[in-house]
Design an enzyme around this catalytic site. Structure first.
Site, PDB file in Angstrom:
ATOM      1  N   ASN A 190      -1.151 -39.476  25.905  1.00  0.00           N
ATOM      2  CA  ASN A 190      -2.180 -38.433  25.980  1.00  0.00           C
ATOM      3  C   ASN A 190      -3.028 -38.518  24.706  1.00  0.00           C
ATOM      4  OD1 ASN A 190      -3.712 -36.131  26.152  1.00  0.00           O
ATOM      5  ND2 ASN A 190      -2.022 -34.709  25.760  1.00  0.00           N
ATOM      6  N   HIS A 203      -1.012 -28.779  30.372  1.00  0.00           N
ATOM      7  CA  HIS A 203      -0.615 -29.156  29.006  1.00  0.00           C
ATOM      8  C   HIS A 203      -0.637 -27.904  28.135  1.00  0.00           C
ATOM      9  CE1 HIS A 203      -0.896 -30.868  24.977  1.00  0.00           C
ATOM     10  NE2 HIS A 203      -0.280 -31.920  25.497  1.00  0.00           N
ATOM     11  N   GLU A 260       7.578 -30.415  27.662  1.00  0.00           N
ATOM     12  CA  GLU A 260       6.999 -30.490  26.324  1.00  0.00           C
ATOM     13  C   GLU A 260       7.172 -29.141  25.626  1.00  0.00           C
ATOM     14  OE1 GLU A 260       4.039 -33.892  25.935  1.00  0.00           O
ATOM     15  OE2 GLU A 260       2.906 -32.146  26.554  1.00  0.00           O
ATOM     16  N   GLY A 305       2.834 -32.099  18.354  1.00  0.00           N
ATOM     17  CA  GLY A 305       1.955 -32.312  17.200  1.00  0.00           C
ATOM     18  C   GLY A 305       2.486 -31.704  15.912  1.00  0.00           C
ATOM     19  N   SER A 364       6.139 -34.855  19.600  1.00  0.00           N
ATOM     20  CA  SER A 364       6.384 -35.598  18.357  1.00  0.00           C
ATOM     21  C   SER A 364       7.269 -36.829  18.565  1.00  0.00           C
ATOM     22  CB  SER A 364       6.970 -34.671  17.290  1.00  0.00           C
ATOM     23  OG  SER A 364       6.014 -33.681  16.940  1.00  0.00           O
TER      24      SER A 364
HETATM   25  C1  PEP Z   1       1.165 -34.185  23.789  1.00  0.00           C
HETATM   26  O1  PEP Z   1       0.051 -33.859  23.437  1.00  0.00           O
HETATM   27  O2  PEP Z   1       1.430 -34.219  25.000  1.00  0.00           O
HETATM   28  C2  PEP Z   1       2.152 -34.534  22.766  1.00  0.00           C
HETATM   29  C3  PEP Z   1       3.398 -34.681  23.124  1.00  0.00           C
HETATM   30  O3  PEP Z   1       1.681 -34.673  21.474  1.00  0.00           O
HETATM   31  P1  PEP Z   1       2.496 -35.272  20.209  1.00  0.00           P
HETATM   32  O4  PEP Z   1       3.217 -36.504  20.679  1.00  0.00           O
HETATM   33  O5  PEP Z   1       1.442 -35.554  19.190  1.00  0.00           O
HETATM   34  O6  PEP Z   1       3.455 -34.205  19.789  1.00  0.00           O
END
Ligand code: PEP
Length: 255
Positions: free
Chosen positions: A12, A99, A174, A180, A219
């Site tokens: 993403n 999301h 998630e 992030g 992350s």
């Molecule tokens: C995301 O935006 O779906 C995500 C998992 O971001 P990150 O890997 O940066 O935490």
């Protein structure tokens, strides 16, 4: 035991990498990652970079594409939005829906998420539905309840019409506190949440619920990808920040 489903590695890019940067990314990434039968790689560039990204990866049919969001209307006076037909025409096979940034930055509701899932499915694209709890919900022991509510809200309408209508569909767990932030769920955390999601999917759609892949996101890096991918019940990874660098994304896709 690790999952028997073919692992899905999904990137993403959020609001990063325009058409020129996307082309440069693929030049580097494709030289580092050869097609593998035991991996499915799906890229979610920004809508404006989708055509350039697909063009740059045209020699690699193993790389699939999606968009990060759609509107529920077919067309009309919705400045700045993208319809499902437009996404399809531009080569998207998948659509990220719900999301955490859509839910918590743009205020998208469970009802809107449900509408998007139905619209995307009806038009033959695959929703990648994101669910996950906030830190205060986790600390209050509400992870499973929150995720179950998000799943039911998004999928119940679809399942009522026909339990088999849930495919093709991908779920991404998630946790909001891990996106992030550099704070990753442990493989055990991910497995526990995925088991709850699997249970809910079975409750919603019976045996069809067993076939829906459940990805972990939050992350993920080249360092922790292998352990997360090996966790029971984890069918793949959805990656934000670490997917922007071709070297680290190639390492994650090979994890
Ligand atoms: C995301 O935006 O779906 C995500 C998992 O971001 P990150 O890997 O940066 O935490």
């Amino acid at each position: 035991m690790a999952s028997l489903r073919t692992p899905i590695l999904a990137a993403n890019w959020k609001m990063n990498l325009g058409p020129t940067a996307a082309s440069g990314f693929f030049e580097s990434f494709l030289s580092r990652y050869a097609a593998r039968a035991d991996r499915t790689v799906i890229m979610f560039p920004s809508a404006i970079a989708l055509s350039a990204a697909r063009h740059a990866a045209q020699a690699r049919p193993d790389i699939q594409f999606g968009v990060q969001n759609v509107h529920t209307a077919e067309k009309g006076a919705f400045t700045g939005e993208t319809s499902v037909s437009m996404a399809h025409d531009a080569g998207a096979q998948f659509v990220l829906i719900g999301h955490s940034e859509r839910r918590h930055v743009f205020g998208e509701t469970d009802a809107q998420t449900a509408e998007k899932v139905s619209r995307v499915s009806a038009q033959g694209l695959a929703p990648m539905l994101c669910v996950g709890e906030k830190i205060e919900e986790r600390e209050a022991g509400q992870t499973n309840a929150v995720v179950a509510r998000q799943l039911r809200a998004a999928l119940e309408g679809l399942v009522k019409q026909d339990a088999r209508a849930v495919g093709p569909l991908v779920i991404a767990y998630e946790p909001v506190w891990a996106i992030g932030t550099g704070r990753t769920a442990t493989p055990q955390d991910a497995s526990a949440a995925h088991a709850g999601i699997r249970e809910e999917l079975r409750g919603l759609s019976g045996a069809a619920g067993d076939t829906i892949p459940i990805l972990y996101g939050g992350s993920v890096t080249a360092t922790n990808a292998s352990a997360l991918l090996a966790a029971p019940g984890v069918d793949g990874l959805l990656v934000g920040g670490a997917s922007l660098d071709p070297e680290s994304w190639a390492a994650i896709c090979s994890a």
